[in-house]
Scaffold this motif. Structure first.
Motif, PDB file in Angstrom:
ATOM      1  N   VAL A  66       0.837  -1.199   0.000  1.00  0.00           N
ATOM      2  CA  VAL A  66       0.000   0.000   0.000  1.00  0.00           C
ATOM      3  C   VAL A  66       0.874   1.252   0.000  1.00  0.00           C
ATOM      4  CG1 VAL A  66      -1.695   1.314   1.347  1.00  0.00           C
ATOM      5  CG2 VAL A  66      -1.957  -1.163   1.082  1.00  0.00           C
ATOM      6  N   VAL A  67       1.925   1.251   0.808  1.00  0.00           N
ATOM      7  CA  VAL A  67       2.855   2.388   0.839  1.00  0.00           C
ATOM      8  C   VAL A  67       3.535   2.552  -0.516  1.00  0.00           C
ATOM      9  CG1 VAL A  67       5.001   3.274   1.866  1.00  0.00           C
ATOM     10  CG2 VAL A  67       3.230   2.302   3.325  1.00  0.00           C
ATOM     11  N   GLY A  68       3.943   1.437  -1.119  1.00  0.00           N
ATOM     12  CA  GLY A  68       4.579   1.486  -2.433  1.00  0.00           C
ATOM     13  C   GLY A  68       3.651   2.058  -3.487  1.00  0.00           C
ATOM     14  N   ALA A  69       2.402   1.632  -3.483  1.00  0.00           N
ATOM     15  CA  ALA A  69       1.423   2.164  -4.439  1.00  0.00           C
ATOM     16  C   ALA A  69       1.199   3.655  -4.193  1.00  0.00           C
ATOM     17  CB  ALA A  69       0.105   1.403  -4.326  1.00  0.00           C
ATOM     18  N   GLY A  70       1.131   4.031  -2.932  1.00  0.00           N
ATOM     19  CA  GLY A  70       0.966   5.451  -2.606  1.00  0.00           C
ATOM     20  C   GLY A  70       2.130   6.290  -3.089  1.00  0.00           C
ATOM     21  N   THR A  71       3.319   5.735  -3.050  1.00  0.00           N
ATOM     22  CA  THR A  71       4.503   6.450  -3.535  1.00  0.00           C
ATOM     23  C   THR A  71       4.448   6.616  -5.049  1.00  0.00           C
ATOM     24  OG1 THR A  71       5.796   5.578  -1.705  1.00  0.00           O
ATOM     25  CG2 THR A  71       7.018   6.473  -3.563  1.00  0.00           C
ATOM     26  N   VAL A  72       4.108   5.539  -5.756  1.00  0.00           N
ATOM     27  CA  VAL A  72       4.023   5.607  -7.217  1.00  0.00           C
ATOM     28  C   VAL A  72       2.918   6.570  -7.649  1.00  0.00           C
ATOM     29  CG1 VAL A  72       3.563   4.285  -9.318  1.00  0.00           C
ATOM     30  CG2 VAL A  72       4.980   3.298  -7.529  1.00  0.00           C
ATOM     31  N   LEU A  73       1.832   6.610  -6.899  1.00  0.00           N
ATOM     32  CA  LEU A  73       0.717   7.505  -7.236  1.00  0.00           C
ATOM     33  C   LEU A  73       0.944   8.943  -6.777  1.00  0.00           C
ATOM     34  CD1 LEU A  73      -2.240   5.087  -6.449  1.00  0.00           C
ATOM     35  CD2 LEU A  73      -1.394   5.794  -8.712  1.00  0.00           C
ATOM     36  N   GLY A  74       2.039   9.190  -6.076  1.00  0.00           N
ATOM     37  CA  GLY A  74       2.372  10.550  -5.657  1.00  0.00           C
ATOM     38  C   GLY A  74       1.731  10.983  -4.361  1.00  0.00           C
ATOM     39  N   VAL A  75       1.140  10.046  -3.625  1.00  0.00           N
ATOM     40  CA  VAL A  75       0.484  10.383  -2.357  1.00  0.00           C
ATOM     41  C   VAL A  75       1.478  10.351  -1.195  1.00  0.00           C
ATOM     42  CG1 VAL A  75      -1.349   9.679  -0.761  1.00  0.00           C
ATOM     43  CG2 VAL A  75      -1.695   9.454  -3.220  1.00  0.00           C
ATOM     44  N   VAL A  76       2.428   9.420  -1.243  1.00  0.00           N
ATOM     45  CA  VAL A  76       3.415   9.266  -0.176  1.00  0.00           C
ATOM     46  C   VAL A  76       4.759   9.792  -0.676  1.00  0.00           C
ATOM     47  CG1 VAL A  76       4.616   7.602   1.303  1.00  0.00           C
ATOM     48  CG2 VAL A  76       2.227   7.203   0.678  1.00  0.00           C
ATOM     49  N   PRO A  77       5.285  10.846  -0.055  1.00  0.00           N
ATOM     50  CA  PRO A  77       6.593  11.372  -0.476  1.00  0.00           C
ATOM     51  C   PRO A  77       7.702  10.353  -0.226  1.00  0.00           C
ATOM     52  CG  PRO A  77       5.499  12.872   1.065  1.00  0.00           C
ATOM     53  CD  PRO A  77       4.703  11.621   1.031  1.00  0.00           C
ATOM     54  N   MET A  78       8.751  10.417  -1.025  1.00  0.00           N
ATOM     55  CA  MET A  78       9.837   9.438  -0.947  1.00  0.00           C
ATOM     56  C   MET A  78      10.477   9.341   0.441  1.00  0.00           C
ATOM     57  SD  MET A  78      11.156   6.975  -2.509  1.00  0.00           S
ATOM     58  CE  MET A  78      10.736   7.139  -4.226  1.00  0.00           C
ATOM     59  N   PRO A  79      10.755  10.454   1.156  1.00  0.00           N
ATOM     60  CA  PRO A  79      11.328  10.295   2.509  1.00  0.00           C
ATOM     61  C   PRO A  79      10.389   9.538   3.456  1.00  0.00           C
ATOM     62  CG  PRO A  79      11.667  12.529   1.735  1.00  0.00           C
ATOM     63  CD  PRO A  79      10.747  11.871   0.750  1.00  0.00           C
ATOM     64  N   VAL A  80       9.095   9.817   3.358  1.00  0.00           N
ATOM     65  CA  VAL A  80       8.116   9.106   4.190  1.00  0.00           C
ATOM     66  C   VAL A  80       8.063   7.638   3.772  1.00  0.00           C
ATOM     67  CG1 VAL A  80       5.667   8.976   4.830  1.00  0.00           C
ATOM     68  CG2 VAL A  80       6.786  11.206   4.588  1.00  0.00           C
ATOM     69  N   HIS A  81       8.119   7.389   2.466  1.00  0.00           N
ATOM     70  CA  HIS A  81       8.133   6.029   1.936  1.00  0.00           C
ATOM     71  C   HIS A  81       9.285   5.231   2.551  1.00  0.00           C
ATOM     72  CE1 HIS A  81       8.313   2.808  -1.149  1.00  0.00           C
ATOM     73  NE2 HIS A  81       9.624   2.989  -1.065  1.00  0.00           N
ATOM     74  N   HIS A  82      10.482   5.791   2.526  1.00  0.00           N
ATOM     75  CA  HIS A  82      11.646   5.079   3.063  1.00  0.00           C
ATOM     76  C   HIS A  82      11.497   4.837   4.564  1.00  0.00           C
ATOM     77  CE1 HIS A  82      14.144   4.591  -0.400  1.00  0.00           C
ATOM     78  NE2 HIS A  82      13.915   5.825  -0.752  1.00  0.00           N
ATOM     79  N   PHE A  83      11.026   5.824   5.300  1.00  0.00           N
ATOM     80  CA  PHE A  83      10.837   5.653   6.738  1.00  0.00           C
ATOM     81  C   PHE A  83       9.829   4.542   7.017  1.00  0.00           C
ATOM     82  CE2 PHE A  83       8.426   6.601  10.604  1.00  0.00           C
ATOM     83  CZ  PHE A  83       9.439   6.504  11.535  1.00  0.00           C
ATOM     84  N   LEU A  84       8.685   4.577   6.326  1.00  0.00           N
ATOM     85  CA  LEU A  84       7.646   3.570   6.559  1.00  0.00           C
ATOM     86  C   LEU A  84       8.097   2.175   6.118  1.00  0.00           C
ATOM     87  CD1 LEU A  84       4.412   5.499   5.497  1.00  0.00           C
ATOM     88  CD2 LEU A  84       5.137   4.862   7.810  1.00  0.00           C
TER      89      LEU A  84
END
Length: 115
Positions: A66-84
């Motif tokens: 879900v986090v990965g999809a959110g990152t690809v869709l532009g909802v989750v910023p990359m720094p937040v993606h890496h932390f999560l």
């Protein structure tokens, strides 16, 4: 000095909006979702803490998709993606290791092993 965009340094491959990457994340999410359902069924049948812990670990794997999809869709910023993602990696490893350690024969608190 002129700054170079990150996408240019990786051969033009960006994460945000990438349809191939979104497809991979989607397939991984569907597969992990099915595994999560199987783990819930196993927990429902066994009703033990060990099976609950495995369901939590597989649920965390599903959360990674879900986090990965959110990152690809532009909802989750990359720094937040890496932390999560790294936090979920740690959670998965800790839960699986605890399930094995706490529920293995001869585990701490298992009096039958000391007899």
């Amino acid at each position: 000095m002129i700054p170079i965009p990150a996408s240019a340094t990786v051969g033009g491959w960006g994460v945000e909006g990438s349809l191939p990457l979104l497809a991979v994340v989607f397939v991984a999410g569907v597969g992990t979702g099915l595994l999560f359902l199987v783990s819930l069924v196993a927990y429902r049948r066994r009703r033990s803490a060990q099976y609950a812990l495995i369901s939590v670990a597989v649920g965390a794997l599903l959360a990674r998709s879900v986090v990965g999809a959110g990152t690809v869709l532009g909802v989750v910023p990359m720094p937040v993606h890496h932390f999560l993602e790294h936090s979920l990696d740690f959670l998965i490893a800790a839960v699986v290791l605890y399930a094995v350690y706490a529920h293995a024969p001869g585990a701490v608190g298992d009096d039958a092993a000391s007899d």
